[in-house]
Motif scaffolding. Structure first.
Motif, short mmCIF file in Angstrom:
data_model
loop_
_atom_site.label_atom_id
_atom_site.label_comp_id
_atom_site.label_asym_id
_atom_site.label_seq_id
_atom_site.Cartn_x
_atom_site.Cartn_y
_atom_site.Cartn_z
N THR A 53 0.83 -1.21 0.00
CA THR A 53 0.00 0.00 0.00
C THR A 53 0.86 1.25 0.00
O THR A 53 0.67 2.16 -0.82
N VAL A 54 1.82 1.32 0.91
CA VAL A 54 2.65 2.53 1.04
C VAL A 54 3.50 2.74 -0.21
O VAL A 54 3.56 3.85 -0.76
N THR A 55 4.18 1.69 -0.69
CA THR A 55 5.07 1.88 -1.84
C THR A 55 4.28 2.18 -3.11
O THR A 55 4.73 2.95 -3.97
N SER A 56 3.07 1.62 -3.24
CA SER A 56 2.24 1.90 -4.41
C SER A 56 1.76 3.35 -4.42
O SER A 56 1.81 4.03 -5.45
N LEU A 57 1.28 3.81 -3.27
CA LEU A 57 0.80 5.20 -3.20
C LEU A 57 1.96 6.18 -3.35
O LEU A 57 1.79 7.26 -3.92
N ALA A 58 3.13 5.82 -2.86
CA ALA A 58 4.31 6.68 -3.06
C ALA A 58 4.65 6.75 -4.54
O ALA A 58 5.04 7.81 -5.06
N GLY A 59 4.52 5.62 -5.24
CA GLY A 59 4.78 5.62 -6.67
C GLY A 59 3.77 6.43 -7.44
O GLY A 59 4.12 7.19 -8.35
N ILE A 60 2.49 6.31 -7.08
CA ILE A 60 1.44 7.05 -7.80
C ILE A 60 1.59 8.54 -7.59
O ILE A 60 1.48 9.33 -8.55
N THR A 61 1.87 8.97 -6.38
CA THR A 61 2.00 10.41 -6.10
C THR A 61 3.38 10.95 -6.45
O THR A 61 3.57 12.16 -6.53
N GLY A 62 4.36 10.05 -6.66
CA GLY A 62 5.71 10.51 -6.97
C GLY A 62 6.42 11.09 -5.77
O GLY A 62 7.37 11.86 -5.91
N SER A 63 5.99 10.72 -4.57
CA SER A 63 6.57 11.28 -3.35
C SER A 63 6.55 10.25 -2.25
O SER A 63 5.49 9.69 -1.93
N ALA A 64 7.71 9.99 -1.65
CA ALA A 64 7.78 9.03 -0.54
C ALA A 64 6.98 9.53 0.65
O ALA A 64 6.14 8.81 1.20
N SER A 65 7.22 10.77 1.06
CA SER A 65 6.52 11.31 2.23
C SER A 65 5.04 11.50 1.93
O SER A 65 4.19 11.23 2.77
N GLY A 66 4.72 11.96 0.71
CA GLY A 66 3.33 12.19 0.35
C GLY A 66 2.54 10.90 0.31
O GLY A 66 1.43 10.80 0.85
N GLY A 67 3.09 9.88 -0.37
CA GLY A 67 2.41 8.60 -0.47
C GLY A 67 2.21 7.94 0.88
O GLY A 67 1.14 7.39 1.18
N MET A 68 3.25 7.99 1.74
CA MET A 68 3.14 7.39 3.06
C MET A 68 2.12 8.15 3.92
O MET A 68 1.35 7.52 4.65
#
Length: 465
Positions: free
Chosen positions: A363-378
């Motif tokens: 979940t975290v790594t996928s959302l980080a990939g979609i948003t292009g941001s580690a902190s944003g996705g997490m």
């Protein structure tokens, strides 16, 4: 259909970024195109109220960091300090270990609390000089810097002060030293595997007689003075940045408190301006540390730097503007994508993975990939699903410290897709393109993502935390 729209916007932005088109132009095009296909009436409100709000907010907070980081890197370059350090390192560890040296320098700075973007600006002059002298292709510099700055010291090693290791503390009531042994295990895996990959690429290039490269752009200016600074003097500005960043981080909250207000001196009755210091203390600390670093270089190399500072600072300012705007535009894109109904489909689908730790990691790594941001996705993932993660962990007997470490490490996995702001900044600073250098960054990304599952497997096999 909503999901396909979000996926299409993401794929489009990754495609144009990889082909070298401006993300500043195409991030809003991709985001607003998705809004247009979802609800056309929301295009103007989302552009002004969400995209531009997030973009301007990012510039407001971080542009001074980009600017000072670029100037710091430029004066390090103009002073000849980069060449002095490179020459010393080559004498000590050998030319064939240039990549290890750059990885370690990046790691020390990142673990010391220096912003990832600042590390890119500060280390590039050293890396370019070292790779040139060692005959290593310049195209390997982004992958090398990514390994040192964007991976194990960003979120794996316990205690790292980077934001990716701080965000989980607010959700899981842990601290930055959570699951230290699992973090160290992941860090060792990333470092060993990453260096092995980079060394493999170096040997392939050597066998093909590739060399550093020709007709390159954004090359550091040559330093013509025969006498180099002593290595201790040359590295002092970098040490000062790390030390002062820590000191300012401790001193600023004590001096200002959690907030500070003042009344501007204007005609008429003015309302007081209130600044919440707790939200900007870390940024002020980095800015102050960079100023000290710049002044340290000037103090030891005034005569060398000043004659070329006017032209050098212009190029530094131009580079920092481009890097900041690229990243800010990405930030706005992520905010709009996260606000679309298709994004909820993604989040709910990811939540159906049965294993608690694997569920959290994907979940975290996928959302980080979609948003292009580690902190944003997490942040999005934990804000929406932290309670679910916690209840599933309690049911399975998993300590919350493990949830912290897995979330932190997973955020730095697939976040480095082609549209990621840090990736675009790294390529812009080094003067390279996605087509030339992204392959190695992606390889490091895959290694970083695999490390999360190595940590999960280690926990289940041994029970260590």
């Amino acid at each position: 259909m909503d999901f396909l729209i979000v996926l299409g916007a993401l794929c489009f932005l990754m495609f144009v970024a990889y082909r070298g088109y401006s993300v500043i132009l195409f991030a809003p095009v991709a985001a607003l195109g998705a809004v247009l296909l979802t609800d056309p009436a929301l295009v103007p409100p989302m552009f002004t109220g969400l995209f531009m709000d997030k973009m301007v907010g990012f510039v407001k907070l971080y542009f001074p960091v980009f600017l000072l980081g670029a100037v710091f890197g430029k004066v390090i370059e103009l002073s000849g300090f980069s060449k002095a350090i490179v020459s010393s390192v080559i004498r000590m560890v050998g030319a064939e270990r240039a990549m290890l040296s750059i990885v370690l320098v990046c790691a020390i700075l990142t673990y010391g609390g220096v912003s990832l973007f600042v590390v890119v600006f500060a280390v590039y002059p050293f890396a370019a000089e070292m790779f040139r002298q060692s005959g290593i292709p310049k195209r390997l510099i982004p992958g090398t810097i990514a390994l040192g700055a964007f991976t194990f010291t960003m979120d794996s090693l316990p205690g790292t002060p980077q934001i990716q290791n701080i965000i989980p503390t607010t959700f899981f009531k842990t601290d930055t030293w959570a699951a230290p042994w699992l973090g160290v295990t992941g860090a060792v895996f990333i470092l060993a595997t990453g260096l092995a990959y980079l060394e493999w690429q170096r040997r392939k290039a050597l066998a093909n007689n590739e060399g550093y490269g020709t007709n390159l752009v954004n090359e550091p200016e040559p330093f013509d003075h025969e006498k180099l600074a002593h290595p201790a003097v040359a590295i002092l500005p970098l040490v000062m940045v790390g030390v002062m960043n820590k000191l300012f981080t401790l001193a600023i909250p004590q001096f200002y408190g959690s907030s500070h207000s003042f009344v501007p001196a204007v005609i008429g009755k003015a309302a007081p301006v209130v600044q919440e210091v707790s939200k900007v203390a870390a940024i002020w600390a980095v800015e102050g540390a960079l100023l000290v670093g710049i002044l340290t270089v000037m103090a030891f190399a005034w005569k060398t730097v000043v004659p070329r500072f006017a032209d050098g600072s212009k190029s530094a300012v131009a580079g920092s503007l481009l890097a900041a705007m690229n990243t800010a535009s990405e930030y706005g894109f992520g905010a709009i994508i996260a606000a679309l109904t298709g994004f909820l489909v993604v989040a709910r689908t990811l939540g159906s993975v049965p294993n608690p730790l694997v569920n959290e990691a994907i979940t975290v790594t996928s959302l980080a990939g979609i948003t292009g941001s580690a902190s944003g996705g997490m942040s999005i993932a934990l804000a929406a699903m932290a309670e679910t993660f916690i209840s599933n962990a309690h049911a399975a007997g998993i300590p919350l410290e493990v949830l912290h470490r897995v979330a932190s490490m997973a955020s730095g996995g697939m976040d480095t897709l082609p549209h990621n702001g840090a990736v675009i900044t790294l390529l812009a600073v080094t003067g390279l393109t996605h087509k030339v250098a992204y392959k190695d960054i992606f390889a490091i990304t895959v290694i970083k993502t695999l490390a999360v599952f190595v940590v999960i497997t280690t926990f289940y096999l041994t029970g260590i935390v």
